[in-house]
Design an enzyme around this catalytic site. Structure first.
Site, PDB file in Angstrom:
ATOM      1  N   SER A   7       1.082  -1.180   0.102  1.00  0.00           N
ATOM      2  CA  SER A   7       0.186   0.150  -0.015  1.00  0.00           C
ATOM      3  C   SER A   7       0.827   0.635  -0.285  1.00  0.00           C
ATOM      4  CB  SER A   7      -0.621   0.114   1.723  1.00  0.00           C
ATOM      5  OG  SER A   7      -1.471   1.113   1.261  1.00  0.00           O
ATOM      6  N   HIS A  32      -1.291  -1.209  -4.101  1.00  0.00           N
ATOM      7  CA  HIS A  32      -2.943  -0.737  -3.769  1.00  0.00           C
ATOM      8  C   HIS A  32      -2.994   0.711  -3.137  1.00  0.00           C
ATOM      9  CE1 HIS A  32      -5.964  -1.933  -0.774  1.00  0.00           C
ATOM     10  NE2 HIS A  32      -5.960  -0.931   0.089  1.00  0.00           N
ATOM     11  N   ASP A  34      -4.353   4.086  -1.820  1.00  0.00           N
ATOM     12  CA  ASP A  34      -5.766   4.093  -0.395  1.00  0.00           C
ATOM     13  C   ASP A  34      -6.457   5.360  -0.897  1.00  0.00           C
ATOM     14  OD1 ASP A  34      -6.175   1.843   1.333  1.00  0.00           O
ATOM     15  OD2 ASP A  34      -4.251   2.268   1.505  1.00  0.00           O
ATOM     16  N   MET A  36      -9.085   8.505  -0.295  1.00  0.00           N
ATOM     17  CA  MET A  36      -9.871   8.823   1.444  1.00  0.00           C
ATOM     18  C   MET A  36     -10.461  10.289   0.998  1.00  0.00           C
ATOM     19  SD  MET A  36      -7.292   7.244   3.778  1.00  0.00           S
ATOM     20  CE  MET A  36      -6.640   5.701   3.568  1.00  0.00           C
ATOM     21  N   HIS A  65      -8.553   0.929  -3.704  1.00  0.00           N
ATOM     22  CA  HIS A  65      -9.763   0.766  -2.612  1.00  0.00           C
ATOM     23  C   HIS A  65     -10.231   2.533  -2.170  1.00  0.00           C
ATOM     24  CE1 HIS A  65      -9.396   0.257   2.387  1.00  0.00           C
ATOM     25  NE2 HIS A  65     -10.868   0.717   1.636  1.00  0.00           N
ATOM     26  N   MET A  67     -12.002   4.775  -0.132  1.00  0.00           N
ATOM     27  CA  MET A  67     -13.036   4.868   0.785  1.00  0.00           C
ATOM     28  C   MET A  67     -14.019   6.406   1.014  1.00  0.00           C
ATOM     29  SD  MET A  67      -9.742   3.751   3.056  1.00  0.00           S
ATOM     30  CE  MET A  67      -8.664   3.964   1.855  1.00  0.00           C
ATOM     31  N   MET A 136     -11.898  -5.662   5.893  1.00  0.00           N
ATOM     32  CA  MET A 136     -10.666  -4.694   6.498  1.00  0.00           C
ATOM     33  C   MET A 136     -10.241  -5.155   7.870  1.00  0.00           C
ATOM     34  SD  MET A 136      -9.570  -2.537   4.124  1.00  0.00           S
ATOM     35  CE  MET A 136      -8.730  -1.113   5.738  1.00  0.00           C
ATOM     36  N   ASP A 174      -6.936  -6.127   4.316  1.00  0.00           N
ATOM     37  CA  ASP A 174      -6.171  -5.181   4.661  1.00  0.00           C
ATOM     38  C   ASP A 174      -6.007  -4.076   6.419  1.00  0.00           C
ATOM     39  OD1 ASP A 174      -5.579  -2.402   3.965  1.00  0.00           O
ATOM     40  OD2 ASP A 174      -7.206  -1.665   2.577  1.00  0.00           O
TER      41      ASP A 174
HETATM   42  C1  DX5 Z   1      -6.094   1.958   5.741  1.00  0.00           C
HETATM   43  C2  DX5 Z   1      -5.270   1.873   4.733  1.00  0.00           C
HETATM   44  C3  DX5 Z   1      -4.802   0.223   3.722  1.00  0.00           C
HETATM   45  C4  DX5 Z   1      -3.502   0.895   4.510  1.00  0.00           C
HETATM   46  C5  DX5 Z   1      -2.830  -0.529   5.702  1.00  0.00           C
HETATM   47  O1  DX5 Z   1      -7.465   2.804   5.667  1.00  0.00           O
HETATM   48  O2  DX5 Z   1      -6.636   0.924   3.179  1.00  0.00           O
HETATM   49  O3  DX5 Z   1      -4.734  -0.181   3.452  1.00  0.00           O
HETATM   50  O4  DX5 Z   1      -2.330   1.502   4.085  1.00  0.00           O
HETATM   51  O5  DX5 Z   1      -1.798   0.211   5.646  1.00  0.00           O
HETATM   52  P1  DX5 Z   1      -0.775  -0.896   7.360  1.00  0.00           P
HETATM   53  O6  DX5 Z   1      -0.491  -2.091   6.160  1.00  0.00           O
HETATM   54  O7  DX5 Z   1      -0.005   0.298   7.278  1.00  0.00           O
HETATM   55  O8  DX5 Z   1      -1.981  -1.105   8.172  1.00  0.00           O
HETATM   56 ZN    ZN Z   2      -6.466  -0.450   1.470  1.00  0.00          ZN
END
Ligand code: DX5
Ligand code: ZN
Length: 224
Positions: A7, A32, A34, A36, A65, A67, A136, A174
């Protein structure tokens, strides 16, 4: 098949291309990403321009992903930018079936994500539609959080339902995956392992990815 999905949330954003390359040299096979929006989760990250930039530096699948609230408004832009996989949260989608169809019609693999507080049953009616389910194992919003072991029964349940119903989705996990947790995730049935902090948070991303993948593969071999 076990895959590691580094990620980039915990990567150095000023050297993203280099960092992705380093993690892929260590065996990371899915990137990956993220996304947000500061509404669905209490943090802001990146949008389609960064996905477009990543597309130029790697051939690996870009696993976006989302969010975000109202994901339908942005799915076409992420697909256009070069996303290969797009996942949306069950909790963010009023019309999850429609949203998953929109992802598929944008020529991307479609994933459905559940937060730690959401039961697997909430996905019962779309499991025949999704290419992957993302469980998650932390509350989304930040990297580097502590793994929640109580989420693993959902990974087991998803593997069970898949064989009972003869379905084909893959299972991604994740949050908080590191050397000390990856084994139990794999033994529960996790197949695509997202790791941010454990890959990019310290030391050498290539070595970190190698170590995680090795631990994951060993756990998979011990699993009957
Ligand atoms: C959290 C993200 C994850 C995050 C995981 O909201 O969706 O993908 O990057 O990070 P680690 O591996 O540090 O928990
Ligand atoms: Zn993620």
């Amino acid at each position: 098949m076990i895959e590691l999905a580094p990620s980039i949330l915990s990567a150095d954003f000023a050297r993203l291309g280099e960092q992705v390359r380093a993690a892929s040299e260590g065996g990371g096979s899915v990137v990956h990403v993220d996304i947000m929006d500061g509404h669905f989760v209490p943090n802001l990250t990146i949008g389609p321009p960064v996905v477009k930039a990543l597309r130029k530096v790697t051939k690996l699948p870009l696993d976006c992903h989302l969010m975000i609230e109202n994901p339908d408004e942005f799915i076409p832009a992420f697909a256009e930018a070069g996303a290969d996989w797009i996942s949306v949260h069950q909790e963010a989608c009023r019309h999850l079936n429609r949203t998953l169809h929109l992802i598929k019609s944008s020529n991307c693999l479609a994933g459905a994500v559940i937060n730690p507080a959401t039961p697997v049953e909430m996905l019962a009616e779309v499991l025949d539609l999704v290419d992957y389910v993302l469980v998650m194992s932390v509350n989304p919003g930040f990297g580097g959080q502590k793994f929640i072991p109580g989420t693993l029964h959902k990974v087991r349940r998803l593997a069970e339902i898949r064989s009972q119903r003869g379905l084909h989705y893959r299972i991604e996990v994740d949050g908080g995956i590191a050397l000390d947790t990856v084994g139990e995730v794999v033994r529960a049935g996790g197949e695509i392992l997202v790791a941010g902090n454990a890959v990019f948070g310290h030391g050498d991303p290539t070595k970190n990815a190698e170590g995680l993948l090795k631990a994951a593969t060993e756990a998979a071999m011990l699993k009957v």
